[in-house]
Structure formats: structure tokens, C-alpha cells
Design an enzyme around this catalytic site. Structure first.
Site, PDB file in Angstrom:
ATOM      1  N   ASP A  17     -15.075 -24.337 -62.286  1.00  0.00           N
ATOM      2  CA  ASP A  17     -14.174 -23.577 -61.398  1.00  0.00           C
ATOM      3  C   ASP A  17     -12.707 -23.524 -61.871  1.00  0.00           C
ATOM      4  OD1 ASP A  17     -16.524 -23.435 -59.990  1.00  0.00           O
ATOM      5  OD2 ASP A  17     -15.792 -24.420 -58.174  1.00  0.00           O
ATOM      6  N   LYS A 115     -21.458 -19.485 -57.970  1.00  0.00           N
ATOM      7  CA  LYS A 115     -21.988 -20.246 -56.835  1.00  0.00           C
ATOM      8  C   LYS A 115     -21.150 -19.960 -55.601  1.00  0.00           C
ATOM      9  CE  LYS A 115     -19.217 -24.214 -58.049  1.00  0.00           C
ATOM     10  NZ  LYS A 115     -18.290 -24.078 -56.894  1.00  0.00           N
ATOM     11  N   CYS A 160     -15.975 -29.962 -56.317  1.00  0.00           N
ATOM     12  CA  CYS A 160     -17.033 -29.366 -57.137  1.00  0.00           C
ATOM     13  C   CYS A 160     -17.377 -30.203 -58.359  1.00  0.00           C
ATOM     14  CB  CYS A 160     -16.676 -27.935 -57.501  1.00  0.00           C
ATOM     15  SG  CYS A 160     -16.763 -26.869 -56.030  1.00  0.00           S
TER      16      CYS A 160
END
Ligand code: VGL
Ligand code: ZN
Length: 212
Positions: A17, A115, A160
Site C-alpha cells: 500500500d 484489496k 496492512c
């Protein structure tokens, strides 16, 4: 794992990310989140195999505080799948904020795994959505490709990166987190919880300099 480890051809670097919204100026800024880009670029050069993840929400995603009347970011609510932290709107599909950082230079990255695209469920982990049951397909991908060791870096250390590392270990992969190539959000003891969990599970934390 020993104190120093060597990168091998069957290792994969999972970069989590590294997106505009998670950097200063973005919608869900991770403090000093932009500082992960340079060490990740350098570290990635040493890997044959790199996978990137991208948080990728539809507008009105249920993890957004704005989708719940009277709720504010960083509060928690009960969702059908468990407790969910509410976030500012972020990483909305096809927006500038959802793009990977333009200065992230990992040309050999072979997969970009998106995601969080299901409107009613969040997904911190790159392996399973927040119901802890719905797979993203990454475990199968890594298994089929014959990778058995995963190095992780990116944003955010306490969300994450944390959940991806834990799931990677549950999948039977050997896991190493490159701490100096991560930054944390830091809400409600999340940093302490992540560190405690890594210690309990024996998930190894390294500085990039310890990887030979
Ligand atoms: C993340 C909160 C919400 C992360 C993503 O990438 O750590 N955190 N969505
Ligand atoms: Zn998100």
C-alpha cells in the site's frame, strides 16, 4: 531466523500500500509515510520477485466513517465480521489518492494485488479480507510460484503490513518485516498491539541493513 539473512532467488518482496493517500497530503496520511519509498526502491533492487498491494475501495465503502451516520474517523463499530475501525475516505478506485506513489520505482514487480474492493468488507491483509475467511488469492499465487519466504515493507506497519505478515506466517511462509521501510498509523495502541503480536508469534523484524 538468524540475525543476518541473505536474499535468495525464491524469496519475494511484498510491498504494501505505498499509495498517495497514505502519505502526507493524502486522505489517510501515515506520519512520514513518504519516507518508505526510498528504502523500498533500494531494497527491491535486490529481489527477482516483487509483489505490490494496492488498497482499492469503491466510493461509500463501509470502512469509511462517512458511510455511517454520526460516526467519526478512528472510532470502531461492529460489522457482521467483527470490530472495524472507521477511516476517513481513502484510496477510492481510480482516484489520484489510490495511485501507487509515482516515485515508487520497482519495474520488475510482477503482480499488483488490489484489496478492499468489496463494498461491505475491509481488507487489511493481502491474504484474507477482514472476515478472515475470504481469500484474495495471494496465498495460492505465492504457493504456485514456489515462493516460500516473504519480506514485507510499506504502509501501514500496524495495519496492512501487520495483518499481511501474520497471514503469511499462517500460510506456512517464512516472514521477515523490514521495519525501517515501514511507517505506522498509530491509533489506539495499534503500534503496541502489532509489536506484541509479532513477538508472540515469532515474526522476525529486521532493519534493511541486516539483510545481506
Ligand atoms: C490501511 C487502514 C485502512 C493500510 C488500509 O494500508 O494499512 N489502513 N486501509
Ligand atoms: Zn483502506
Amino acid at each position: 531466523m538468524p540475525k543476518h539473512i541473505t536474499i535468495e532467488p525464491n524469496d519475494v518482496f511484498l510491498v504494501v500500500d505505498v499509495q498517495n493517500d497514505f502519505c502526507p497530503g493524502g486522505l489517510l496520511p501515515v506520519p512520514r509515510g513518504d519516507e518508505v519509498v526510498a528504502p523500498i526502491n533500494l531494497f527491491a533492487r535486490r529481489f527477482e520477485h516483487v509483489v505490490l498491494t494496492q488498497d482499492w475501495h469503491p466510493p461509500g465503502h463501509r470502512s469509511f466513517a462517512s458511510s455511517h451516520r454520526g460516526r467519526r474517523p478512528y472510532e470502531t463499530i461492529q460489522m457482521p465480521y467483527g470490530t472495524q475501525t472507521l477511516w476517513p475516505d481513502h484510496c477510492i478506485q481510480e482516484t489520484h489518492g489510490a495511485r501507487l506513489r509515482a516515485d515508487l520505482l520497482v519495474p520488475q514487480a510482477e503482480l499488483i494485488l488490489r484489496k478492499g474492493f468489496r463494498p461491505h468488507m475491509d481488507s487489511y491483509s493481502a491474504f484474507f479480507e477482514n472476515d478472515r475467511k475470504t481469500p484474495t488469492g495471494l496465498a495460492g499465487y505465492l504457493r504456485e510460484r514456489g515462493f516460500n519466504r516473504v519480506f514485507l515493507a510499506g504502509l501501514a506497519f500496524d495495519y496492512c503490513v501487520r495483518y499481511s505478515a501474520e497471514d503469511a506466517q499462517r500460510q506456512g511462509l517464512t516472514v521477515a518485516i523490514i521495519e525501517d521501510a515501514c511507517r505506522a498509523i498509530g491509533v489506539a495502541g495499534s503500534m503496541e498491539a502489532a509489536c506484541r503480536s509479532f513477538a508472540e508469534r515469532g515474526i522476525n523484524i529486521f532493519q534493511a541493513s541486516a539483510i545481506l
